[in-house]
Motif scaffolding. Sequence first.
Motif, PDB file in Angstrom:
ATOM      1  N   GLU A  16       0.831  -1.203   0.000  1.00 15.15           N
ATOM      2  CA  GLU A  16       0.000   0.000   0.000  1.00 15.15           C
ATOM      3  C   GLU A  16       0.865   1.252   0.000  1.00 15.15           C
ATOM      4  O   GLU A  16       2.073   1.207   0.245  1.00 15.15           O
ATOM      5  N   ALA A  17       0.226   2.405  -0.267  1.00 12.22           N
ATOM      6  CA  ALA A  17       0.973   3.652  -0.423  1.00 12.22           C
ATOM      7  C   ALA A  17       1.714   4.056   0.848  1.00 12.22           C
ATOM      8  O   ALA A  17       2.832   4.598   0.782  1.00 12.22           O
ATOM      9  N   ASP A  18       1.103   3.844   1.991  1.00 15.09           N
ATOM     10  CA  ASP A  18       1.744   4.181   3.273  1.00 15.09           C
ATOM     11  C   ASP A  18       1.738   2.938   4.154  1.00 15.09           C
ATOM     12  O   ASP A  18       0.940   2.818   5.076  1.00 15.09           O
ATOM     13  N   PRO A  19       2.657   2.005   3.901  1.00  9.92           N
ATOM     14  CA  PRO A  19       2.600   0.709   4.593  1.00  9.92           C
ATOM     15  C   PRO A  19       3.124   0.796   6.025  1.00  9.92           C
ATOM     16  O   PRO A  19       3.812   1.744   6.412  1.00  9.92           O
ATOM     17  N   TYR A  20       2.806  -0.226   6.792  1.00 15.06           N
ATOM     18  CA  TYR A  20       3.464  -0.415   8.075  1.00 15.06           C
ATOM     19  C   TYR A  20       4.889  -0.915   7.824  1.00 15.06           C
ATOM     20  O   TYR A  20       5.131  -1.727   6.930  1.00 15.06           O
ATOM     21  N   ILE A  21       5.813  -0.438   8.636  1.00 17.91           N
ATOM     22  CA  ILE A  21       7.195  -0.910   8.563  1.00 17.91           C
ATOM     23  C   ILE A  21       7.297  -2.253   9.273  1.00 17.91           C
ATOM     24  O   ILE A  21       6.765  -2.429  10.371  1.00 17.91           O
ATOM     25  N   ASP A  22       7.958  -3.190   8.641  1.00 20.70           N
ATOM     26  CA  ASP A  22       8.262  -4.457   9.298  1.00 20.70           C
ATOM     27  C   ASP A  22       9.539  -4.309  10.118  1.00 20.70           C
ATOM     28  O   ASP A  22       9.566  -4.641  11.289  1.00 20.70           O
ATOM     29  N   SER A  23      10.604  -3.812   9.490  1.00 22.46           N
ATOM     30  CA  SER A  23      11.834  -3.551  10.240  1.00 22.46           C
ATOM     31  C   SER A  23      12.689  -2.542   9.493  1.00 22.46           C
ATOM     32  O   SER A  23      12.643  -2.433   8.273  1.00 22.46           O
ATOM     33  N   ALA A  24      13.454  -1.812  10.278  1.00 19.34           N
ATOM     34  CA  ALA A  24      14.451  -0.873   9.755  1.00 19.34           C
ATOM     35  C   ALA A  24      15.754  -1.135  10.501  1.00 19.34           C
ATOM     36  O   ALA A  24      16.354  -0.241  11.096  1.00 19.34           O
ATOM     37  N   GLY A  25      16.175  -2.398  10.496  1.00 19.60           N
ATOM     38  CA  GLY A  25      17.289  -2.828  11.327  1.00 19.60           C
ATOM     39  C   GLY A  25      16.796  -3.236  12.699  1.00 19.60           C
ATOM     40  O   GLY A  25      15.590  -3.408  12.927  1.00 19.60           O
ATOM     41  N   MET A  26      17.721  -3.391  13.631  1.00 21.37           N
ATOM     42  CA  MET A  26      17.375  -3.816  14.981  1.00 21.37           C
ATOM     43  C   MET A  26      18.032  -2.912  16.018  1.00 21.37           C
ATOM     44  O   MET A  26      19.104  -2.352  15.779  1.00 21.37           O
ATOM     45  N   PHE A  30      17.085  -8.273  21.150  1.00 20.53           N
ATOM     46  CA  PHE A  30      17.088  -7.245  20.119  1.00 20.53           C
ATOM     47  C   PHE A  30      15.645  -7.018  19.679  1.00 20.53           C
ATOM     48  O   PHE A  30      14.837  -7.954  19.662  1.00 20.53           O
ATOM     49  N   GLY A  31      15.326  -5.786  19.327  1.00 21.92           N
ATOM     50  CA  GLY A  31      13.992  -5.466  18.847  1.00 21.92           C
ATOM     51  C   GLY A  31      14.035  -4.900  17.442  1.00 21.92           C
ATOM     52  O   GLY A  31      15.030  -4.289  17.026  1.00 21.92           O
ATOM     53  N   LEU A  32      12.962  -5.096  16.694  1.00 26.07           N
ATOM     54  CA  LEU A  32      12.868  -4.567  15.342  1.00 26.07           C
ATOM     55  C   LEU A  32      12.647  -3.053  15.405  1.00 26.07           C
ATOM     56  O   LEU A  32      11.683  -2.588  16.023  1.00 26.07           O
ATOM     57  N   ARG A  33      13.508  -2.307  14.770  1.00 26.54           N
ATOM     58  CA  ARG A  33      13.359  -0.847  14.737  1.00 26.54           C
ATOM     59  C   ARG A  33      12.115  -0.450  13.941  1.00 26.54           C
ATOM     60  O   ARG A  33      11.890  -0.949  12.840  1.00 26.54           O
ATOM     61  N   LEU A  34      11.312   0.424  14.513  1.00 25.53           N
ATOM     62  CA  LEU A  34      10.156   1.043  13.853  1.00 25.53           C
ATOM     63  C   LEU A  34       9.091   0.028  13.449  1.00 25.53           C
ATOM     64  O   LEU A  34       8.230   0.335  12.611  1.00 25.53           O
ATOM     65  N   GLY A  68      21.910  -3.696  14.652  1.00 25.83           N
ATOM     66  CA  GLY A  68      21.956  -4.993  13.995  1.00 25.83           C
ATOM     67  C   GLY A  68      20.975  -5.063  12.853  1.00 25.83           C
ATOM     68  O   GLY A  68      20.196  -4.129  12.628  1.00 25.83           O
ATOM     69  N   ALA A  69      21.015  -6.177  12.129  1.00 26.36           N
ATOM     70  CA  ALA A  69      20.160  -6.379  10.960  1.00 26.36           C
ATOM     71  C   ALA A  69      19.246  -7.565  11.174  1.00 26.36           C
ATOM     72  O   ALA A  69      19.679  -8.628  11.636  1.00 26.36           O
ATOM     73  N   ASP A  70      17.989  -7.391  10.846  1.00 24.15           N
ATOM     74  CA  ASP A  70      17.050  -8.505  10.827  1.00 24.15           C
ATOM     75  C   ASP A  70      17.528  -9.550   9.817  1.00 24.15           C
ATOM     76  O   ASP A  70      18.117  -9.217   8.777  1.00 24.15           O
ATOM     77  N   GLY A  71      17.268 -10.820  10.109  1.00 29.60           N
ATOM     78  CA  GLY A  71      17.797 -11.884   9.267  1.00 29.60           C
ATOM     79  C   GLY A  71      17.085 -12.093   7.949  1.00 29.60           C
ATOM     80  O   GLY A  71      17.510 -12.938   7.157  1.00 29.60           O
ATOM     81  N   LYS A  74      16.381 -16.138  16.276  1.00 31.26           N
ATOM     82  CA  LYS A  74      17.323 -15.364  17.085  1.00 31.26           C
ATOM     83  C   LYS A  74      18.772 -15.521  16.626  1.00 31.26           C
ATOM     84  O   LYS A  74      19.677 -14.988  17.265  1.00 31.26           O
ATOM     85  N   GLU A  75      18.988 -16.247  15.527  1.00 26.61           N
ATOM     86  CA  GLU A  75      20.357 -16.324  15.017  1.00 26.61           C
ATOM     87  C   GLU A  75      20.833 -14.962  14.519  1.00 26.61           C
ATOM     88  O   GLU A  75      22.033 -14.675  14.554  1.00 26.61           O
ATOM     89  N   ASP A  76      19.912 -14.091  14.078  1.00 20.08           N
ATOM     90  CA  ASP A  76      20.309 -12.751  13.676  1.00 20.08           C
ATOM     91  C   ASP A  76      20.703 -11.915  14.897  1.00 20.08           C
ATOM     92  O   ASP A  76      21.608 -11.079  14.819  1.00 20.08           O
ATOM     93  N   TRP A  77      20.072 -12.160  16.043  1.00 18.97           N
ATOM     94  CA  TRP A  77      20.501 -11.504  17.277  1.00 18.97           C
ATOM     95  C   TRP A  77      21.926 -11.925  17.627  1.00 18.97           C
ATOM     96  O   TRP A  77      22.740 -11.107  18.035  1.00 18.97           O
ATOM     97  N   ASP A  78      22.205 -13.205  17.480  1.00 23.71           N
ATOM     98  CA  ASP A  78      23.523 -13.749  17.802  1.00 23.71           C
ATOM     99  C   ASP A  78      24.598 -13.104  16.935  1.00 23.71           C
ATOM    100  O   ASP A  78      25.660 -12.689  17.425  1.00 23.71           O
ATOM    101  N   VAL A  79      24.334 -12.999  15.641  1.00 26.85           N
ATOM    102  CA  VAL A  79      25.290 -12.387  14.716  1.00 26.85           C
ATOM    103  C   VAL A  79      25.474 -10.904  15.026  1.00 26.85           C
ATOM    104  O   VAL A  79      26.599 -10.389  15.032  1.00 26.85           O
ATOM    105  N   ALA A  80      24.366 -10.201  15.306  1.00 27.40           N
ATOM    106  CA  ALA A  80      24.459  -8.776  15.606  1.00 27.40           C
ATOM    107  C   ALA A  80      25.275  -8.533  16.873  1.00 27.40           C
ATOM    108  O   ALA A  80      26.128  -7.631  16.915  1.00 27.40           O
TER     109      ALA A  80
END
Length: 340
Positions: A125-135, A143-147, A164-167, A195-201
């Motif tokens: 959609e034109a103004d979508p919800y953000i899933d993640s903008a990093g962590m 770790f939490g998903l930014r925004l 960090g970066a979401d996986g 949570k493997e992306d948390w581990d890497v971050a």
Amino acid sequence: MPSVLLSLVTWNSADSVEACLRSALAQTYTDFELWVVDNASRDDTCARVEALAATDARLRLHRLAENTGFCGGHNYSLDRTRSDYVLLVNPDVEMQPDYLANAVAAMQRDEQIGTVCGLLVQSQEADPYIDSAGMNALPDGRFGLRLHRQRLSQAAPEPGYVDGADGALPLFRRRFIDDLRVEGHFFDPRFFAHKEDWDVAWRGRLYGWRTWFEPSCRALHPRQFLPANLRLRNHLASAIKTDAVKNQWLLLIKNTTVAQAPRLLLRAIPRQLAILCYSLLFERSSLPAYRYVWQNWQQVRASRQLIQARARRGWQPAGSAPTSPAPAPTTPHYATLVPH
């Protein structure tokens, strides 16, 4: 050799994999190869991948005889390639055509950038919800998903460094991958998935690497898995919930430094005790997570010693110290609690 490897791990992903692959093959940055590592899917995922592979030589399918999880599947790709960069691709994402080009350009900003992550949105959609903008790193070892779940127009995310970066869709520098290897593995195969992306971050931050968020890298990712959501959690498979509990303990044991321990554990332990009580009362299927950590304590402790020793050396510029070589490719066989 192509400069970028796109590594995509599938498991019964027939409902989304074609759209994902078409968006990957349509990238304006074309110097890449695309590996699909299939974790013994029972649906027609492989047939759909093979049909597309017949139309584009950059796409290769690798079938595994058993489900090795997110970690085992991506380790399979990382251990058998030597490209400058690796883009991990979830089978449920759809990239805009310039995602990879913008991510590679962002990586060139600073040699200390090990990871570039993009803007993932939940709809078209034109103004979508953000899933993640990093962590964001949280004070209790999570770790939490930014925004997450903010409207794009309200959040207006800017490029910059994040924790960090979401996986789902990170671009990694190869030297970052090799530096983070522990006992030969980039992803800890004990995590299997989640949570493997948390581990890497966390490990990357300990070693002095940085993560850059680049909003011009945009992709669709309609996320479904959020284990902290109790209403959703009740509908998840027991193995997923067990991994979520187990992996948090692995994170804390391996990555918490001596300096971090007093403040971090003061916040983390009460939460973990609450999770244990919840498991005892309402979710006994998650209790094998604690048995796993207890039975594998010595191996996890050995990993901790290696991580903490590397962390004490701090940031290592290119050429200052050898990175860990990839292990010789073998047929993967990673133990997990229960099959996924």
